[in-house]
Design an enzyme around this catalytic site. Structure first.
Site, PDB file in Angstrom:
ATOM      1  N   CYS A  86       0.855  -1.200   0.000  1.00  0.00           N
ATOM      2  CA  CYS A  86       0.000   0.000   0.000  1.00  0.00           C
ATOM      3  C   CYS A  86       0.892   1.251   0.000  1.00  0.00           C
ATOM      4  CB  CYS A  86      -0.975  -0.042   1.169  1.00  0.00           C
ATOM      5  SG  CYS A  86      -2.364   1.122   0.987  1.00  0.00           S
ATOM      6  N   HIS A 189      -3.779  -4.937  -0.646  1.00  0.00           N
ATOM      7  CA  HIS A 189      -3.339  -5.528   0.611  1.00  0.00           C
ATOM      8  C   HIS A 189      -3.321  -7.049   0.465  1.00  0.00           C
ATOM      9  CE1 HIS A 189      -3.399  -2.003   3.346  1.00  0.00           C
ATOM     10  NE2 HIS A 189      -4.233  -1.538   2.436  1.00  0.00           N
ATOM     11  N   GLU A 191      -2.522  -9.211   2.614  1.00  0.00           N
ATOM     12  CA  GLU A 191      -3.013  -9.825   3.844  1.00  0.00           C
ATOM     13  C   GLU A 191      -4.537  -9.837   3.933  1.00  0.00           C
ATOM     14  OE1 GLU A 191      -2.638  -5.449   4.929  1.00  0.00           O
ATOM     15  OE2 GLU A 191      -1.647  -6.886   3.608  1.00  0.00           O
TER      16      GLU A 191
END
Length: 209
Positions: A86, A189, A191
């Site tokens: 990011c 992202h 994750e």
């Protein structure tokens, strides 16, 4: 293998740590969240997350005494594999233009500019399909049309098209993944991107530039 997840009070460390630990078990990796430049300097992999505005993140990184220098030596001089996430990816750019002109790390040439999508909602938030522009080991097993999770209003426009690894279509091409040499960065992202994100993390942990 030790992976340093850099803590400079500007990243979603809990989710990222959890995802990297999950995939790190398969790779035999130890994931360490750290604000200590000495630990970062000894790491075998470095991950720089980032949430918020470019100037604030860049200033926060600079306020961690010795961290920017340790990262520069590890990544640029010694070739340690690096991933930015990011705003951590955006800071790889030469210059950010959010609120005011701010110098980036300038590890990958280009500028961070506002998303230009007048007919769509900004920030660009949610799931979007990936378009692969340049094949890369960190994208192995990720196919065009696979979805990743984005939350951003600004994007990294690279100076060299060879450094654009993937993009998403949001009122035009919006940079999703950049990379050169031992450096990669994702605007989305990983994750939060479920199977696609975990695959990318696994690829990074097993990547030998």
């Amino acid at each position: 293998m030790k992976v340093a997840l850099i803590d400079y009070d500007s990243g979603n460390l809990h989710s990222a740590h959890k995802a990297f630990e999950l995939m790190g078990r398969e790779a035999g990796a130890q994931i360490v969240v750290t604000a200590d430049p000495a630990i970062a300097a000894r790491a075998d992999r470095i991950v720089l997350p980032g949430d918020g505005a470019f100037p604030a993140c860049r200033a926060a990184l600079g306020e961690v005494d010795g961290m920017a220098e340790a990262l520069r030596d590890a990544v640029l001089t010694r070739g340690v594999p690096f991933m930015g996430i990011c705003v951590g990816m955006q800071m790889l750019a030469t210059t950010g233009h959010e609120y005011r002109e701010t110098a980036g790390l300038d590890w990958i040439g280009g500028d961070v500019v506002a998303i230009d999508a007048p007919d769509l909602k900004v920030p660009h938030m949610g799931w979007n399909e990936l378009v692969i522009d340049n094949p890369h080991p960190v994208l192995a097993g990720i196919a065009p049309g696979d979805h990743a999770y984005f939350v951003h209003s600004w994007q990294f426009r690279v100076a060299d098209p060879a450094h654009l690894l993937a993009h998403a279509d949001y009122g035009g091409a919006v940079t999703a993944v950049v990379g050169r040499d031992n450096i990669v960065g994702t605007q989305f992202h990983p994750e939060k991107s479920q199977a696609v994100g975990l695959r990318l993390i696994s690829n990074f942990l097993n990547w030998t530039p």
